[in-house]
Enzyme design. Structure first.
Site, PDB file in Angstrom:
ATOM      1  NE  ARG A  35      -4.188  -1.840   1.912  1.00  0.00           N
ATOM      2  CZ  ARG A  35      -5.150  -2.088   2.778  1.00  0.00           C
ATOM      3  NH1 ARG A  35      -5.075  -1.608   3.999  1.00  0.00           N
ATOM      4  NH2 ARG A  35      -6.188  -2.818   2.438  1.00  0.00           N
ATOM      5  CE  LYS A 198     -20.652 -18.189   5.692  1.00  0.00           C
ATOM      6  NZ  LYS A 198     -20.931 -17.503   6.953  1.00  0.00           N
ATOM      7  N   GLY A 354     -10.353  -9.235  -0.974  1.00  0.00           N
ATOM      8  CA  GLY A 354      -9.343  -9.806  -0.094  1.00  0.00           C
ATOM      9  C   GLY A 354      -8.672 -11.103  -0.481  1.00  0.00           C
ATOM     10  N   GLY A 377     -13.116  -3.998   0.704  1.00  0.00           N
ATOM     11  CA  GLY A 377     -14.507  -3.568   0.891  1.00  0.00           C
ATOM     12  C   GLY A 377     -14.948  -2.538  -0.136  1.00  0.00           C
TER      13      GLY A 377
END
Length: 397
Positions: A35, A198, A354, A377
């Protein structure tokens, strides 16, 4: 869309929101500098113009408390090493100390402020706190995609105090462009690969991208909810029984929109969730009790390969097996290789979210795809079709 290219920073102080929320090891040294490296071009542009850079970031979740282990002073040396310029540090991000450090800052210098989240006002989006931050620069540059989905003081609210003097840094501009290439301007055929455990965590993305893509590859743990919903036997594989109706609805909706959905036809099944488990290749809808699917099988990979190599735009979000275990990483590695080949043939490939970013790094695919997103996110919310507050704040006049 105003970017850093639209400004000359000579004799100006650029207040840059970076995302230096990097992992530290036990010795409080930077464990992964990705980053920081990503923010370098923006900082260098300001310095080369003849301006100074004031860097603000959060680290961790100190919840408004001063936690010495989360102080940004621990990353100063690494930032300096990467940028190639000495980095000054001030043990606050607002108030007299910060303002004094700003007053003393010379052109060509870099100052790193203390962790923004030592103040609860940061995450609360407090206007007075944002106004204090705004006193620390002449131009506000948002280069933190990883926090662009948060309406925090330093990512969103502060922008209102720079009505004419705000812009995107190089990194954030690249992120916006990469997502637009998939969601708006992508060359067809467009393929989205969604993995992960999921259906529930990806449902909004699936619903939003069905209007944009030609092919949707579903892999990972999500597979078994779709398979069981269609009457298949999934043994002990992960499965969201309460989402089976939803899976059928997605299949129906995709068909009505002319989107081809590709679900694994065979899997590497294991008799235990362990790297040393016994394994066998089974049809995805014939997994007996005591067995669970942990990776894509060979026929599946052949099917996926054909789709990927025929694509001009590719989005990859989520691994298609339990790649953390060597025995079940082959599918995810194969997928990376197919995307690499498609990219070499001229396709645009975007990796984000992620686990897929972790897989890409682990297996050395960073430089083999067109773009790897830095924001988990934020990337997911963009794919869900949401306008991110940190981006909206710069676009508003």
């Amino acid at each position: 869309m105003k970017t850093i290219e639209d400004f000359n920073f000579e004799n100006k102080k650029a207040l840059i929101r970076v995302d230096f929320n990097v992992p530290l090891n036990e010795a409080l040294e930077v464990a992964d500098s990705t980053r920081i490296e990503a923010a370098k071009p923006t900082i260098i542009k300001v310095l080369e113009d003849g301006g100074s850079a004031v860097l603000m970031s959060h680290m961790g979740r100190p919840k408004g408390q001063r936690n010495p282990e989360m102080s940004l002073k621990h990353i100063c040396d690494t930032v300096a090493e990467i940028i190639g310029v000495q980095v000054k540090f001030v043990e606050d991000c607002v108030g007299d100390n910060a303002e004094k450090a700003i007053a003393e800052l010379q052109d060509g210098e870099v100052l790193l402020l203390e962790n923004l989240r030592f103040y609860s006002e940061e995450t609360e989006g407090d206007v007075a706190f944002a106004e204090q931050l705004s006193k620390l620069g002449d131009v506000f540059v948002n280069d933190a995609f990883g926090t662009a989905h948060r309406a925090h003081a330093s990512t969103t609210v502060v922008a209102q105090f720079f009505p004419e003097h705000k812009c995107f840094g190089y990194l954030l501009a690249k992120e916006i462009d990469a997502i637009a290439k998939v969601m708006k301007t992508g060359e067809k055929p467009i393929t989205a690969i969604l993995g992960g455990a999921k259906v529930s965590s990806k449902i909004t993305i699936i619903e939003n991208i069905l209007d944009k893509v030609d092919h949707l590859i579903i892999g990972g743990g999500m597979t078994y909810t779709f398979v069981k919903a269609q009457g298949g036997q999934v043994g002990d594989s992960i499965c969201e029984d309460d989402k089976m109706e939803l899976a059928l609805k997605i299949l129906k909706e995709a068909k009505s929109k002319g989107v081809q959905i590709h679900i694994p036809v065979d899997v590497i099944a294991a008799d235990d969730f362990s790297n040393d488990a016994g394994t066998q290749i089974l049809d995805v809808d014939k997994i007996a009790a005591g067995w669970q699917g942990l990776d894509a099988g060979p026929k599946t990979l052949e099917n996926f390969k054909e789709v990927i190599l025929g694509s001009k735009t590719i989005l990859w979000n989520g691994p298609i097996g339990v790649f953390e275990m060597e025995s079940f990483a082959k599918g995810t590695i194969a997928l990376g290789n197919y995307i690499d080949e498609a990219t070499k043939n001229g396709a645009f490939s975007l990796v984000g979210g992620g686990d897929s970013v972790a897989a890409v790094k682990q297996f050395g695919f960073q430089d083999k795809v067109s773009y790897v997103s830095t924001g988990g996110g934020a990337m997911l919310e963009s794919l869900e079709g949401k306008t991110l507050p940190g981006i909206a704040a710069i676009l508003q006049g």
